[in-house]
Scaffold this active site. Structure first.
Site, PDB file in Angstrom:
ATOM      1  N   GLU A  68      18.192 -30.654  -5.196  1.00 49.74           N
ATOM      2  CA  GLU A  68      18.525 -30.887  -3.786  1.00 49.74           C
ATOM      3  C   GLU A  68      17.308 -31.404  -3.044  1.00 49.74           C
ATOM      4  O   GLU A  68      16.207 -30.863  -3.189  1.00 49.74           O
ATOM      5  CB  GLU A  68      19.008 -29.578  -3.156  1.00 49.74           C
ATOM      6  N   TYR A 124      20.207 -35.968   3.786  1.00 54.24           N
ATOM      7  CA  TYR A 124      20.392 -34.912   2.775  1.00 54.24           C
ATOM      8  C   TYR A 124      20.953 -35.546   1.515  1.00 54.24           C
ATOM      9  O   TYR A 124      21.927 -36.291   1.583  1.00 54.24           O
ATOM     10  CB  TYR A 124      21.365 -33.846   3.299  1.00 54.24           C
TER      11      TYR A 124
END
Lengths: 380, 281
Positions: free
Chosen positions: A190, A101
């Site tokens: 993101e 991530y």
């Protein structure tokens, strides 16, 4: 402005961030063609401006063109958290060895950009932050200093990336993500998940990209990415007329001048036992024409049963607002009761104008609280 | 000094501020140096306005696209107080401005703010002074008109204000609640503070901890946006609930946990202030 996955990936690609090849389609037939062109397994991904697509059945793996067409048929038209799927992104399927991530957010509190990086990808980041903070590498970037190579190293060591090939690719990718973030005036970039393929290639499998509305004038290409179909019809009309409007679920239409006062008015309507139908800010000027436009949009919402005007004149002149209300009543058919509260600059002149014209569905109240109560009473 | 004094709003408010008693010594509009607006001289650059007219504070009234440049020009010319009325500045630009000015000790209000008013003394900005009267309540807010509403409610209860400060509705602004609360704590003319917050960010939560730890003067608060849905910008660029953070409820709870009473309506917060004032008088 939130971008769709495929739009965010388009921006990633421009900044040299690796993404898979894909095609945007709007019909099952196009999905089939896209899968043929891409060859092999493909992923059919719903394009909606909300999370939780996977759980809602909006992402499916297809073995080939026929399969892709079938999945497209199933996913198009699906309602995912109130967002109807109208577009699909057909992407060459990736083999996944590991999922990480990586994100960059605009940290208002620290007044700096914030990197977050963890090896625990593909999951809810807030959960990782709350339960295993040691697994999450966080780092602020001073906007005047920019992103430095040592900071990339801190992220990589912080998250515990050991493979040298991965380290190099991630360092480069983080620097490029920072460039994209700054140059696109992003509020959020993101990548979840950031994947490593069995051959060791690092790439962005998903994208969440939000751009600052106030900076869109600098990026006409990004501004054009706005999908008006993704907004409720009232918000679309408001955007065309340059009215600041947010659709809500209640029955009391609300107009005021100034964001804070309007938010407060919505709260007072709720305290009086009603539900606000919208947020609508006339802004600083508040001329008669602006009032007519705003009233037109608010009254077009079929849920609206009464309309509340709450004006505290500063720059805005109450007589001008009163003229706008009267003009709107002449030009539009508004049957709902309108409750008006005027205070501040030229309030007496404004009230006098309304009293003189005295339209039958107009009610003038002395205070914000009284006006809110009245508007709620009149919206059965 | 007013940057953008020759514009419609700049001239209207600049002259109004001057008539209220503020010393407005110069205006700046590139290309219009040598002209004047109702007796106020116009200069081409801020440097000239500082050197020739002695300006030490600037009010920025230029359109958003030119505002960042105007702010830098003011600071680089040695101005120590910047009031940025302009709204809609790109957030990244303001991020750089903020990090540039803080080490220099420059005070900045805004962007997207109504300015500051000390009733009976000076007005820099667009706050309608006639609503407020002199008194001992310090008022600090992220919003313009909501501040007028609360000021009006205070006036009706017989309370006046020492100073009203609008810090601005953008995601990044030059001064925080804590910066202004610090000033009120040190200000002899302020006895009570009313703080007016709204959804978005965490400045109210930080202020709550500061009030508990550092302030001897009573503070009451109001928060707008209980009915705002997440993910929607409510007029102010900074008024947005991101995910689950920045809600009005969270701010209210944080304030109350630190002993700050929070009114549910503008009327109620004025009543709370009156109650506190009554106890003290």
């Amino acid at each position: 402005m939130d971008l769709y996955e495929y739009q965010g990936k388009e921006l990633f690609r421009r900044f040299g961030i690796a993404v898979s090849e894909g095609r945007l389609v709007t019909s099952p037939e196009e999905a089939r063609t896209a899968a043929q062109e891409l060859g092999g397994q493909v992923v059919v991904k719903a394009q909606v401006l909300t999370g939780g697509r996977g759980k809602a059945g909006g992402i499916k793996l297809a073995e080939g063109p026929e399969d892709a067409e079938q999945h497209a048929r199933d996913i198009l038209g699906l309602d995912i958290r109130g967002h109807v799927v109208r577009k699909l992104w057909i992407e060459a399927a990736s083999e996944i060895e590991r999922e990480y991530y990586l994100s960059l957010t605009f940290d208002r509190g620290e007044k700096k950009a914030l990197f977050m990086f963890t090896k625990e990808g593909g999951v809810d980041i807030e959960e990782v932050a709350a339960e295993r903070p040691e697994a999450l590498a966080k780092l602020h970037v001073d906007p005047l200093e920019g992103f430095q190579a040592y900071q990339a190293r801190r992220l990589i060591y912080g998250a515990g990336i050991e493979d040298e090939g991965e380290q190099k690719q991630i360092a480069k990718l983080a620097a490029r993500l920072y460039t994209a973030f700054v140059e696109c005036d992003a509020m959020l970039c993101e990548v979840n998940p950031l994947i490593v393929t069995p051959s060791g290639e690092v790439k962005a499998l998903d994208s969440k990209f939000t751009v600052d509305d106030n900076a869109l004038y600098k990026h006409p290409d990004i501004a054009e990415m706005r999908d008006l179909d993704a907004y409720p019809p009232e918000e679309r009309a408001a955007r065309e007329k340059d009215v600041t409007y947010v659709k809500l679920d209640g029955e009391v239409g609300v107009l005021g001048n100034g964001a804070g006062l309007v938010m407060s008015t919505l709260d007072v309507v709720a305290l009086a036992g009603g539900q606000p139908a919208n947020f609508c800010d006339l802004g600083g000027g508040g001329d008669a024409e602006g009032v007519v436009d705003a009233l037109e949009i608010i009254s077009a919402d079929p849920q609206v049963k009464s309309i509340l005007f709450n004006i505290f004149g500063g720059i805005t002149r109450c007589d001008e607002v009163a003229r706008g209300i009267l003009q709107a009543l002449e030009r539009l058919t508004i049957e709902e009761p309108i409750v008006v509260r005027l205070d501040g600059t030229n309030a007496e002149e404004g009230r006098a104008l309304l009293k003189e014209a005295a339209p039958p569905n107009l009610h003038v109240e002395p205070t914000m609280l009284d006006a809110a109560r009245r508007a709620v009473e009149l919206a059965p | 000094m007013v940057q953008g004094l020759t514009g419609r709003e700049g001239s209207f408010h600049g002259v109004r501020n001057r008539d209220y008693g503020t010393q407005v010594v110069a205006g700046v509009t590139p290309g219009k140096g040598g002209q004047e607006v109702e007796g106020i001289p116009i200069f081409d650059t801020v440097a000239e306005a500082v050197a020739e007219a002695g300006a030490n504070t600037t009010m920025v009234f230029v359109p958003a696209r030119f505002a960042t440049d105007a702010v830098y020009e003011g600071i680089d010319a040695g101005v120590h107080t910047v009031i940025c009325i302009a709204e809609g500045l790109p957030a990244h630009e303001m991020l750089r401005v903020y990090n540039y000015i803080r080490p220099k000790g420059v005070t900045m209000l805004g962007p997207n703010c109504p300015g500051a008013l000390s009733p009976g003394k000076a007005n820099v900005g667009i706050i309608p002074a006639e609503i407020f009267r002199e008194g001992s309540v310090g008022l600090v807010s992220r919003s313009g008109t909501l501040t007028y509403q609360i000021g009006h409610e205070l006036t009706q209860l017989g309370l006046g204000n020492s100073t009203i400060v609008g810090i601005g509705g953008d995601p990044v602004v030059g001064s925080s609640f804590i910066d202004v609360l610090t000033e009120f704590e040190a200000d002899d003319e302020t006895e009570i503070v009313v703080m007016v917050g709204e959804i978005g960010g965490a400045e109210e939560e930080k202020a709550a901890a500061f009030i508990q730890a550092e302030m001897s003067k009573p503070v009451v608060a109001y928060i707008a946006g209980f009915t705002a849905p997440p993910g929607k910008t409510m007029g102010h660029a900074g008024a947005i609930i991101s995910g689950t953070s920045g809600t009005a409820q969270a701010k209210k709870e944080a304030l109350e946990a630190c002993g700050v009473r929070v009114g549910t309506t503008p009327t109620e917060v004025a009543q709370l202030a009156a109650e506190v004032a009554g106890v003290r008088n």
